[in-house]
Design a protein around this motif. Structure first.
Motif, PDB file in Angstrom:
ATOM      1  N   GLU A 197       0.775  -2.107  -0.222  1.00  0.00           N
ATOM      2  CA  GLU A 197       0.003   0.131   0.465  1.00  0.00           C
ATOM      3  C   GLU A 197       0.134   0.628  -0.136  1.00  0.00           C
ATOM      4  O   GLU A 197       0.715   2.518  -0.729  1.00  0.00           O
ATOM      5  N   ASN A 198       1.912   1.559   1.243  1.00  0.00           N
ATOM      6  CA  ASN A 198       3.044   2.546   0.737  1.00  0.00           C
ATOM      7  C   ASN A 198       3.826   1.628   1.029  1.00  0.00           C
ATOM      8  O   ASN A 198       4.238   1.069   1.318  1.00  0.00           O
ATOM      9  N   SER A 199       4.892   2.119   0.356  1.00  0.00           N
ATOM     10  CA  SER A 199       6.329   2.470  -0.535  1.00  0.00           C
ATOM     11  C   SER A 199       7.227   2.514   1.194  1.00  0.00           C
ATOM     12  O   SER A 199       6.534   2.911   2.133  1.00  0.00           O
TER      13      SER A 199
ATOM     14  N   LYS B  61       7.902  -1.326  -3.682  1.00  0.00           N
ATOM     15  CA  LYS B  61       6.968  -0.177  -3.923  1.00  0.00           C
ATOM     16  C   LYS B  61       5.705   0.250  -3.833  1.00  0.00           C
ATOM     17  O   LYS B  61       5.485  -1.613  -3.901  1.00  0.00           O
ATOM     18  N   GLN B  62       4.418   1.005  -4.407  1.00  0.00           N
ATOM     19  CA  GLN B  62       2.966   0.749  -4.102  1.00  0.00           C
ATOM     20  C   GLN B  62       2.751   0.209  -4.921  1.00  0.00           C
ATOM     21  O   GLN B  62       3.025   0.150  -6.776  1.00  0.00           O
TER      22      GLN B  62
ATOM     23  N   GLY C 274       7.374   0.529   4.886  1.00  0.00           N
ATOM     24  CA  GLY C 274       5.997   0.274   3.989  1.00  0.00           C
ATOM     25  C   GLY C 274       4.734  -0.203   4.447  1.00  0.00           C
ATOM     26  O   GLY C 274       4.803  -0.827   6.096  1.00  0.00           O
TER      27      GLY C 274
ATOM     28  N   ASP D 214      -1.483  -3.927   1.179  1.00  0.00           N
ATOM     29  CA  ASP D 214      -3.173  -3.608   1.085  1.00  0.00           C
ATOM     30  C   ASP D 214      -3.795  -3.679   2.107  1.00  0.00           C
ATOM     31  O   ASP D 214      -3.723  -5.179   1.567  1.00  0.00           O
TER      32      ASP D 214
END
Length: 614
Positions: free
Chosen positions: A79-81, A147-148, A178, A181
């Motif tokens: 979801e977030n890097s 990475k996202q 990170g 998701d």
């Protein structure tokens, strides 16, 4: 290629929650999604009791994991890097307790959502991210610089092959870490459905802005999904096991949304209520709760390895999944209620809760002293009978033992005579529970002395003779004796000092008043212990003195070998150590004298020895 198809979800996203699951993908084709959130992701492992997939499928490169035993496949989406670190642990019990079990893992990636990330090409050495094949029960998996939108595949293996639970949680949660998701978990239909004890289940695919629904079921003969006629609503009533698919038409979407779900119907395990409590005997510190296992299981088919009984101390423990670690050795101090349920290891379905009553059986106190003191006569017979024990009621059996032999089965034991073994043991048994308790007592036998001997110890003629009273008691008796000299106060000291010459009387009795009282008379005869016939005027002659209580009639002298040397006149001046005009050598000499006791007019003999010194 997976395209825009919504993945089949067995699990829910965990955010500050702990979720427990009952099945997982044993093959990559059955891969399941997960997200870490801020909590723990807990699920049953794959093991030899619930899975026939013993080893990882051929094709993937498993890297450092040489033997991927009983695999479980998962994937996550970023979801977030940032960097992600996961703690993976495996234990016997759901709450992390019990035996620690060896766990291993492999991570592949990164992949795009449209990739076929279960292909051999995807699960290759080039895509290895992290791997561990240690013999530890706790592992750390790391994904650097994720990475996202990227997807990573996890394989977690159970090298021990034993049933247990895997705990997976993200351990780095700082602002630069990170995150995963959780939307990948939220399919329209949700995870596979394990339906316990119900005949039907409603699948709900309701989606905002949807204009139509089509429902399908997998036809195993055709190997494909076939449409279910007439099912065009958002809900589908399911009454049979199967794989179901829904197509959802939304005008704004270029393609229909698709979701799939498997539905399994299981009978809810039945649990029998124990007819009787578990009786816990007072002398036992632990109890085996599993002794009711057969009775609890009796309403279910006899299928080996399918069912497991869990035991809990409280209802809150049931709700929180905190079961008793070792039900075979549960510590009990009072009456208790234990809670049990049956789990179907294949389905995860659980029975209702059954209560097991623990009936702590404490015995009435039997009044039995540690020791009893009993007076016995010379033949070992008691002066008074001894009665041991008391009646605890009709629900008890009694057994008295002495010297390893059963001597009575009555509650009371009557004793009349001495036994070679003074220890008596009572075993009480509660008839309807079988609980036992034992008590022991020791009989201390007391008796009057068997004999009394008077030893007159050396002194001089100044009224300071010492007398020792020697008593002999029966072997095995623990009697203590008291002594009185000439009618004086009784004492436990058997030696009397400063006894004058003459006739005396010693009285001996058992300290507790047991048996007859001994009265012994003795006479202290005055004589020199040594003499020095050297003509200096001191102790030149050896003498025996007369006394108003007795009269010495005859005195005879012997050497140490018993050879008669001389007879003395008791009224004379004594002996100068001469025989036939010759002084005898320095040595010990013996004498024997005859005297008459004036009080009793009886004659007695007395013998002792003295020394001639130069």
């Amino acid at each position: 290629m997976r395209g825009n198809t919504i993945k089949i979800s067995l699990f829910g996203c965990l955010v500050l929650l702990v979720t427990t699951l009952s099945a997982q993908g044993s093959r990559c084709s059955d891969i399941q999604p997960f997200c870490a959130g801020n909590g723990e992701f807990v699920f049953p492992n794959s093991n030899r009791q619930v899975s026939d997939v013993v080893a990882g499928e051929s094709g993937p490169d498993y890297g450092c994991v040489e033997f991927p035993r009983y695999p479980s496949w998962f994937y996550l989406q970023i979801e977030n890097s940032g960097d992600l670190e996961f703690l993976i642990s495996q234990s016997e019990n759901e709450n992390g307790t019990g035996a620690a079990l060896d766990v291993d893992f492999v991570v592949w990636g990164p992949f795009n959502a449209s990739d076929d990330y279960c292909s051999d090409e995807a699960l290759s050495e080039e895509n290895h991210i992290d791997c561990s094949y240690s013999d530890e029960a706790v592992e750390i998996a790391s994904i650097k610089n994720a990475k996202q939108g990227e997807i990573y595949v996890f394989l977690i293996t159970n090298y021990s092959e034993l049933p247990g639970y895997i705990n997976l949680q993200q351990t780095n949660n700082d602002v630069n870490a990170g995150s995963t998701d959780c939307t990948v978990l939220n399919g329209v239909l949700g995870g596979d459905k394990m339906v316990c004890g119900e005949d039907e289940f409603i699948l709900n695919a309701e989606t905002p802005d949807a204009t139509g629904y089509q429902w399908f079921i997998l036809d195993e003969n055709q190997g494909d999904f076939v449409e279910i006629p007439g099912e065009i609503n958002s809900e589908l009533k399911v009454t049979a096991n199967g794989d179901y698919r829904v197509l959802i038409e939304i005008p704004e979407e270029k393609t229909a949304i698709e979701d799939k779900v498997a539905v399994f119907f299981y009978e809810k395990p039945l649990i029998a209520i124990p007819a009787e409590p578990i009786f816990v005997c007072e002398q036992d510190s632990t109890v085996d709760l599993t002794q009711k296992q057969t009775e609890l299981m009796s309403l279910n088919p006899d299928v080996l390895g399918i069912f497991q009984i869990q035991y809990f101390e409280t209802e809150n423990d049931v709700a929180n999944g905190i079961n008793i670690e070792d039900p075979t050795a549960y510590i009990v101090n009072n009456d208790e209620t234990i809670y049990a349920r049956i789990v179907n290891l294949n389905s995860g379905c659980t029975s209702d809760i059954a209560e097991i009553q623990l009936d702590f059986r404490s015995f009435p106190q039997v009044f039995l002293q540690e020791t009893y003191q009993i007076c016995v006569d010379a033949y070992g017979l008691f002066e008074d009978e001894l009665v041991l024990g008391q009646d605890l009621g009709k629900s008890y059996k009694y057994a008295w033992y002495n010297d390893g032999k059963l001597v009575s089965q009555e509650y009371d034991l009557y004793l009349f005579e001495e036994s070679a073994d003074p220890v008596y043991t009572l075993v009480c048994t509660e008839e309807f529970t079988g609980c036992e308790i034992s008590y022991s007592t020791t009989i201390e036998y007391l008796s009057a002395p068997n004999s009394v001997k008077i030893d007159i110890l050396k002194g001089d003629f100044q009224d300071n003779w010492n007398v020792e009273v020697i008593t002999a008691s029966t072997i095995g008796h623990s009697s203590e004796y008291e002594y009185s000299l000439d009618g004086g106060t009784f004492t436990d000291n058997s030696v009397f000092h400063n006894i004058p010459r003459g006739l005396h009387e010693i009285t001996v009795r058992e300290a507790g008043g047991c048996g007859r009282v001994f009265v012994e008379q003795f006479t202290v005869i005055g004589y020199d212990f040594f003499f020095t016939p050297n003509g200096d005027g001191y102790n030149d002659e050896w003498q025996v003195t007369q006394n108003p209580d007795y009269k010495v009639l005859k005195i005879r002298i012997f050497d140490r070998n018993g050879i008669f040397l001389k007879e003395l006149n008791p009224e004379g001046e004594g002996w100068d150590g001469m025989i036939n005009g010759k002084l005898l050598p320095a040595d010990d000499y013996w004498f024997n004298l005859e005297y008459v006791n004036f009080k009793t007019s009886s004659r007695h003999n007395f013998s002792s020895h003295f020394s001639l010194r130069k």
